[in-house]
Write a protein that holds these residues in place. Structure first.
Motif, PDB file in Angstrom:
ATOM      1  N   ASN A  14     -10.541  -3.513  -6.341  1.00 24.88           N
ATOM      2  CA  ASN A  14     -10.554  -2.605  -6.000  1.00 24.88           C
ATOM      3  C   ASN A  14     -10.519  -3.088  -4.812  1.00 24.88           C
ATOM      4  O   ASN A  14     -11.008  -2.847  -3.423  1.00 24.88           O
ATOM      5  CB  ASN A  14     -11.551  -1.390  -5.636  1.00 24.88           C
ATOM      6  N   THR A  15      -9.684  -4.747  -4.392  1.00 28.98           N
ATOM      7  CA  THR A  15      -9.305  -5.505  -2.973  1.00 28.98           C
ATOM      8  C   THR A  15      -8.326  -6.307  -3.487  1.00 28.98           C
ATOM      9  O   THR A  15      -7.740  -6.653  -4.335  1.00 28.98           O
ATOM     10  CB  THR A  15     -10.282  -5.888  -2.321  1.00 28.98           C
ATOM     11  N   GLN A  65      -5.587  -1.989  -1.352  1.00 31.49           N
ATOM     12  CA  GLN A  65      -7.072  -1.372  -1.320  1.00 31.49           C
ATOM     13  C   GLN A  65      -7.856  -2.473  -0.817  1.00 31.49           C
ATOM     14  O   GLN A  65      -8.064  -3.741  -1.218  1.00 31.49           O
ATOM     15  CB  GLN A  65      -7.923  -1.305  -3.000  1.00 31.49           C
ATOM     16  N   THR A 111      -5.051   2.968   0.740  1.00 29.25           N
ATOM     17  CA  THR A 111      -6.075   3.847   0.552  1.00 29.25           C
ATOM     18  C   THR A 111      -6.606   4.376   1.774  1.00 29.25           C
ATOM     19  O   THR A 111      -6.724   2.565   2.391  1.00 29.25           O
ATOM     20  CB  THR A 111      -6.536   3.265  -0.662  1.00 29.25           C
ATOM     21  N   GLU A 136      -9.349   3.751   3.079  1.00 26.52           N
ATOM     22  CA  GLU A 136     -10.209   3.009   3.651  1.00 26.52           C
ATOM     23  C   GLU A 136     -10.267   1.299   3.304  1.00 26.52           C
ATOM     24  O   GLU A 136     -11.238   0.515   4.014  1.00 26.52           O
ATOM     25  CB  GLU A 136     -12.253   2.518   2.733  1.00 26.52           C
ATOM     26  N   SER A 137      -8.747   1.439   3.412  1.00 30.89           N
ATOM     27  CA  SER A 137      -8.845  -0.052   3.719  1.00 30.89           C
ATOM     28  C   SER A 137      -8.060  -0.667   4.285  1.00 30.89           C
ATOM     29  O   SER A 137      -7.942   0.355   5.615  1.00 30.89           O
ATOM     30  CB  SER A 137      -7.046  -0.066   2.220  1.00 30.89           C
ATOM     31  N   SER A 144      -5.902   2.458   7.643  1.00 35.56           N
ATOM     32  CA  SER A 144      -4.987   3.234   7.174  1.00 35.56           C
ATOM     33  C   SER A 144      -3.439   3.574   8.240  1.00 35.56           C
ATOM     34  O   SER A 144      -2.605   3.879   8.756  1.00 35.56           O
ATOM     35  CB  SER A 144      -5.226   3.597   5.556  1.00 35.56           C
ATOM     36  N   SER A 176      -6.106   8.989  -2.600  1.00 39.96           N
ATOM     37  CA  SER A 176      -7.543   8.133  -3.816  1.00 39.96           C
ATOM     38  C   SER A 176      -8.162   6.935  -3.105  1.00 39.96           C
ATOM     39  O   SER A 176      -7.184   5.730  -3.051  1.00 39.96           O
ATOM     40  CB  SER A 176      -7.216   8.517  -5.520  1.00 39.96           C
ATOM     41  N   SER A 177      -9.044   6.209  -3.126  1.00 42.77           N
ATOM     42  CA  SER A 177      -9.208   5.125  -3.219  1.00 42.77           C
ATOM     43  C   SER A 177      -9.983   4.458  -4.443  1.00 42.77           C
ATOM     44  O   SER A 177     -10.182   3.031  -4.742  1.00 42.77           O
ATOM     45  CB  SER A 177     -11.028   4.955  -1.944  1.00 42.77           C
ATOM     46  N   GLU A 230     -10.129   2.819  -7.812  1.00 41.29           N
ATOM     47  CA  GLU A 230      -8.547   1.636  -7.985  1.00 41.29           C
ATOM     48  C   GLU A 230      -8.536   1.911  -9.397  1.00 41.29           C
ATOM     49  O   GLU A 230      -6.590   1.702  -9.541  1.00 41.29           O
ATOM     50  CB  GLU A 230     -10.128   0.332  -8.960  1.00 41.29           C
ATOM     51  N   CYS A 233      -5.532   5.180  -7.518  1.00 43.91           N
ATOM     52  CA  CYS A 233      -4.368   4.613  -6.718  1.00 43.91           C
ATOM     53  C   CYS A 233      -3.055   3.779  -7.079  1.00 43.91           C
ATOM     54  O   CYS A 233      -2.254   3.614  -6.610  1.00 43.91           O
ATOM     55  CB  CYS A 233      -5.702   3.975  -5.651  1.00 43.91           C
TER      56      CYS A 233
END
Length: 307
Positions: free
Chosen positions: A109-110, A155, A175, A177-178, A220, A235-236, A238, A241
């Motif tokens: 997720n990054t 992400q 996403t 919060e990215s 974002s 969605s955030s 993993e 998304c």
């Protein structure tokens, strides 16, 4: 007979692609070679000294490839070995004739924090920096020219070289919060993987100068407002998304691979070639699909509806 042969030679001559056009679509082409002081094998030997992480490629039956930057203990930073593996995956994708689309994302997720600092410290001379620059510009230019419609799924954080990688994709999704941030100035350098050049094309020179000189944090919302990204996903999570990104991409890759790939090549030509060469290349690409199975099937379908 001689007249027919002369006509054939004339047609072949007018149909031939310009040198620039041939270079654009020649598989395996490098921007730099020994005439530029670039010795690829020497660079590879240096990069092999810095292991860690991997670049993983999964090819789906749908024609979508999933390229994963996998070095989560270092926020998916590129080790030397990962840089080498990226080139290997690009070569694999160049030869994937059934491919239509590609999603690039990071594990856990990054997206990516750029270069592994251990490698950066060890490759500390200007000469090292230049050779690494040429290696990555070669790789990402080949990536950009793939006949696949590519999407960067951002992400978490895409920093430095990670931010540059997103610009080599045709589209970018984020996403909620990215963030994307070109932190090069704070490291006392500038983008060197082609990121500045591509960023100007994506958001224009004025916005690019603001983003780079201010090392701006693009969340974002801000990234969407300036045209850096094409959509913010719901969605955030993993898994969720990635599924969203696949559904988003599917709307652009409906149809047979030969048509989607020809479309991507024609757009690449329009972006990189002069107007006349791009027109010639568009004509030659048309010759690969006109009268082909997809074209004949579409005409037959239309006739059926018209009767």
């Amino acid at each position: 007979m001689e007249l027919k042969q002369e006509m054939a030679r004339s047609l072949l001559k007018t149909s031939s692609l310009s040198v620039r056009t041939k270079l654009l679509h020649q598989t395996g082409l490098s921007l730099y070679n020994t005439s530029h002081g670039f010795h690829e094998e020497e660079v590879k030997k240096k990069l092999e000294q810095f292991p860690g992480g991997s670049i993983d490629l999964q090819k789906e039956d749908s024609g979508i490839g999933i390229l994963t930057l996998n070095n989560p203990s270092k926020m998916n930073a590129f080790s030397g070995v990962m840089i080498l593996q990226l080139l290997e995956k690009v070569i694999e994708l160049e030869n994937w004739t059934e491919g239509k689309g590609l999603i690039v994302h990071g594990a856990k997720n990054t997206f990516s924090s750029g270069s592994d600092l251990n490698a950066v410290k060890a490759l500390g001379t200007p000469e090292d920096g230049m050779t690494l620059c040429m290696f990555m510009q070669n790789t990402l230019t080949r990536f950009m020219r793939l006949p696949l419609i590519s999407v960067a799924l951002v992400q978490g954080r895409a920093l430095g070289g990670g931010a540059e990688f997103t610009t080599a994709c045709d589209f970018r999704l984020m996403t909620p919060e990215s963030e994307i941030r070109f932190v090069h100035k704070e490291m006392g350098i500038i983008p060197s993987w082609g990121g500045a050049t591509r960023l100007v094309e994506i958001i224009g020179s004025r916005q690019a100068l603001k983003v780079l000189s201010g090392a701006l944090k693009l969340d974002s919302k801000k990234a969407l407002n300036i045209g850096m990204v094409d959509e913010v996903l719901q969605s955030s999570d993993e898994t969720e998304c990635l599924e969203e990104a696949q559904e988003w991409l599917k709307q652009f890759i409906k149809g047979p691979p030969e048509v989607i790939r020809a479309l991507k090549k024609s757009v690449s030509s329009g972006k990189e070639l002069c107007f006349e060469d791009a027109l010639q290349n568009e004509r030659d690409l048309l010759g690969t699909v006109w009268g082909g199975p997809a074209n004949k099937e579409a005409i037959a379908r239309r006739r059926k509806f018209d009767t």
